[in-house]
Design a protein around this motif. Sequence first.
Motif, short mmCIF file in Angstrom:
data_model
loop_
_atom_site.label_atom_id
_atom_site.label_comp_id
_atom_site.label_asym_id
_atom_site.label_seq_id
_atom_site.Cartn_x
_atom_site.Cartn_y
_atom_site.Cartn_z
N TRP A 186 36.70 37.10 -25.34
CA TRP A 186 37.75 37.12 -24.32
C TRP A 186 36.60 37.10 -23.08
O TRP A 186 36.76 36.36 -21.95
CB TRP A 186 38.52 38.23 -24.18
CG TRP A 186 39.19 38.40 -22.76
CD1 TRP A 186 39.01 39.39 -21.84
CD2 TRP A 186 40.07 37.46 -22.12
NE1 TRP A 186 39.61 39.41 -20.72
CE2 TRP A 186 40.38 38.00 -20.85
CE3 TRP A 186 40.69 36.49 -22.56
CZ2 TRP A 186 41.04 37.20 -20.01
CZ3 TRP A 186 41.42 35.52 -21.66
CH2 TRP A 186 41.60 36.33 -20.65
N ASP A 187 35.66 37.85 -22.92
CA ASP A 187 34.82 38.06 -21.68
C ASP A 187 34.26 36.12 -21.31
O ASP A 187 34.26 35.90 -20.32
CB ASP A 187 33.28 38.55 -22.07
CG ASP A 187 34.06 40.14 -21.80
OD1 ASP A 187 34.82 40.46 -21.09
OD2 ASP A 187 33.12 41.00 -22.37
N GLN A 188 34.04 35.60 -22.44
CA GLN A 188 33.51 34.25 -22.23
C GLN A 188 34.72 33.20 -21.76
O GLN A 188 34.60 32.31 -20.93
CB GLN A 188 32.86 33.76 -23.50
CG GLN A 188 32.48 32.11 -23.38
CD GLN A 188 31.33 31.84 -22.39
OE1 GLN A 188 30.27 32.80 -22.34
NE2 GLN A 188 31.58 30.92 -21.62
N THR A 189 36.02 33.86 -22.22
CA THR A 189 37.21 33.03 -22.03
C THR A 189 37.36 33.15 -20.34
O THR A 189 37.82 32.30 -19.79
CB THR A 189 38.26 33.14 -22.86
OG1 THR A 189 37.81 32.70 -24.27
CG2 THR A 189 39.45 32.26 -22.74
N PHE A 190 37.30 34.19 -20.13
CA PHE A 190 37.75 34.86 -18.79
C PHE A 190 37.00 34.08 -17.87
O PHE A 190 37.45 33.98 -16.59
CB PHE A 190 37.72 36.45 -18.77
CG PHE A 190 37.73 37.05 -17.41
CD1 PHE A 190 38.95 37.12 -16.95
CD2 PHE A 190 36.54 37.33 -16.64
CE1 PHE A 190 39.14 37.57 -15.31
CE2 PHE A 190 36.73 38.00 -15.51
CZ PHE A 190 38.16 37.94 -14.92
N SER A 191 35.66 33.78 -18.16
CA SER A 191 34.68 33.46 -17.01
C SER A 191 34.97 31.91 -16.51
O SER A 191 34.68 31.74 -15.70
CB SER A 191 33.32 33.35 -17.41
OG SER A 191 33.29 32.53 -18.62
N GLU A 192 35.95 31.33 -17.14
CA GLU A 192 36.45 30.16 -17.09
C GLU A 192 37.69 29.84 -16.62
O GLU A 192 38.36 28.79 -16.34
CB GLU A 192 36.02 28.91 -18.17
CG GLU A 192 34.80 29.04 -18.62
CD GLU A 192 34.33 28.30 -19.86
OE1 GLU A 192 35.54 27.75 -20.46
OE2 GLU A 192 33.22 28.09 -20.15
N VAL A 193 38.51 31.18 -16.63
CA VAL A 193 40.00 31.15 -16.23
C VAL A 193 40.27 31.09 -14.61
O VAL A 193 39.68 31.67 -13.86
CB VAL A 193 40.63 32.39 -16.77
CG1 VAL A 193 42.05 32.46 -16.31
CG2 VAL A 193 40.73 32.57 -18.20
N PRO A 194 41.29 30.07 -14.20
CA PRO A 194 41.47 30.00 -12.89
C PRO A 194 42.41 31.30 -12.50
O PRO A 194 43.31 31.58 -13.20
CB PRO A 194 42.49 28.80 -12.67
CG PRO A 194 42.90 28.60 -14.07
CD PRO A 194 41.84 29.04 -15.14
N ILE A 195 42.18 31.57 -11.19
CA ILE A 195 43.07 32.88 -10.71
C ILE A 195 43.43 32.76 -9.26
O ILE A 195 42.53 32.42 -8.46
CB ILE A 195 42.23 34.36 -10.90
CG1 ILE A 195 41.61 34.40 -12.22
CG2 ILE A 195 42.87 35.32 -10.37
CD1 ILE A 195 40.56 35.63 -12.41
#
Length: 403
Positions: free
Chosen positions: A376-385
Amino acid sequence: MKQTYNHIHFLLVLLSILLLVPLTGCWSSHEIEEQSLGVGVAYDKAKKSIIEKELDEQGEGYVKKNMITSTYQLITPQVASSTNKQGGTQQRSYVNTSETGDSSFQMVRELSLRSDNPLTSHHMKVMVIGESLARSYSLEQLVDQNLRDNDFRPSCLVFISKGRARDTLESKTAGEIPAFHLYGMVDNMYRTTRILPPIPLIKLESKIQSGSSFLLQNILSANGEIKFAGAAVIKGKTGKMIGFLNEEELEGVTWITGKGKGGLVKSFDKKTGQLIVYEIESMKSHIEPHVKGNIISFDVHIESEGRLAENGVTLGDPFENQFLQKAQKVSEKEVKHLVKNVVGKMQKKYQVDVAGFGNRLRITHPRVWRKVKENWDQTFSEVPINYDVKLTIKDYGTSGSRK
């Protein structure tokens, strides 16, 4: 009749004997005058990792690696009585004693080789872990013995120190006990957004077991004074500290989580450059996940009500709606900046989620979460917010003039 009387008499005697059992009181107790009350503990990385061999005459014994230095803050009978006699003005109200080794349990027991008053941990208030140690060892390793110890208080609050942890248990203020001082500072959450909700030892265990990244309150110490200064970032996969968030970045996390109980937003008018201070009276936040195919995104909705606490802008009447709307917009812009800034650091520099985005995804989209939780940490680093901030000034004092 006589037989009935004897029966009653027998029951009364038996009852009297049974009543003697609870009257024994604390038969297994230890006199408080014979105890050293531990109220704080600090863990640091040993300056030199020396291997010592403790051998007897037959050449048998054990090997001790000097890896960790534990410092215990004690309130002893001698200190208490001396302080009372001197009015608490000259004598320190505590004693700090240190042990170095590789086993927390062994270090506690070795205190018994130096003192006739054994350490008791029933009143332990704080645990401070030094930065160097937190980077080298997982928190699970460092607190394992304390979690297993029935005598160690699970409500003990856990902190990280920037520098040596033992320095946070020192004070130059007469009569002050640093462990109590640290414990009490957490209550100032209602005055600032720069203090994290307290994390006791028992709650720390659940965070470690979850495998998710999280924050611990950071402490700075200098010249016998301490200050809360940002937060330490703990990476979920390793349980080790990987860096710090500064005070402003911690403010941003507080706005995202909506867990602030008070504080302020300081901003400046774009035209005049003069000061506007918004005081927080209430705060709430909602993290809304969106899933479209394999694409995950988030909307962060932040709302707050407060008052105009300080206004350095002379060109404007605080009673006019137009002026209040302008002050609100300036403050909203500052909050959005704080939030974007800390999320940028989480995603790009540390690549960790320490603000609860993953938890919201787990609640609303459990199937998606099961697919991404391992990385998740790796996925979160590319998530738009995206961010939506709305502040409302409900109170502005009586400064100004009506026309």
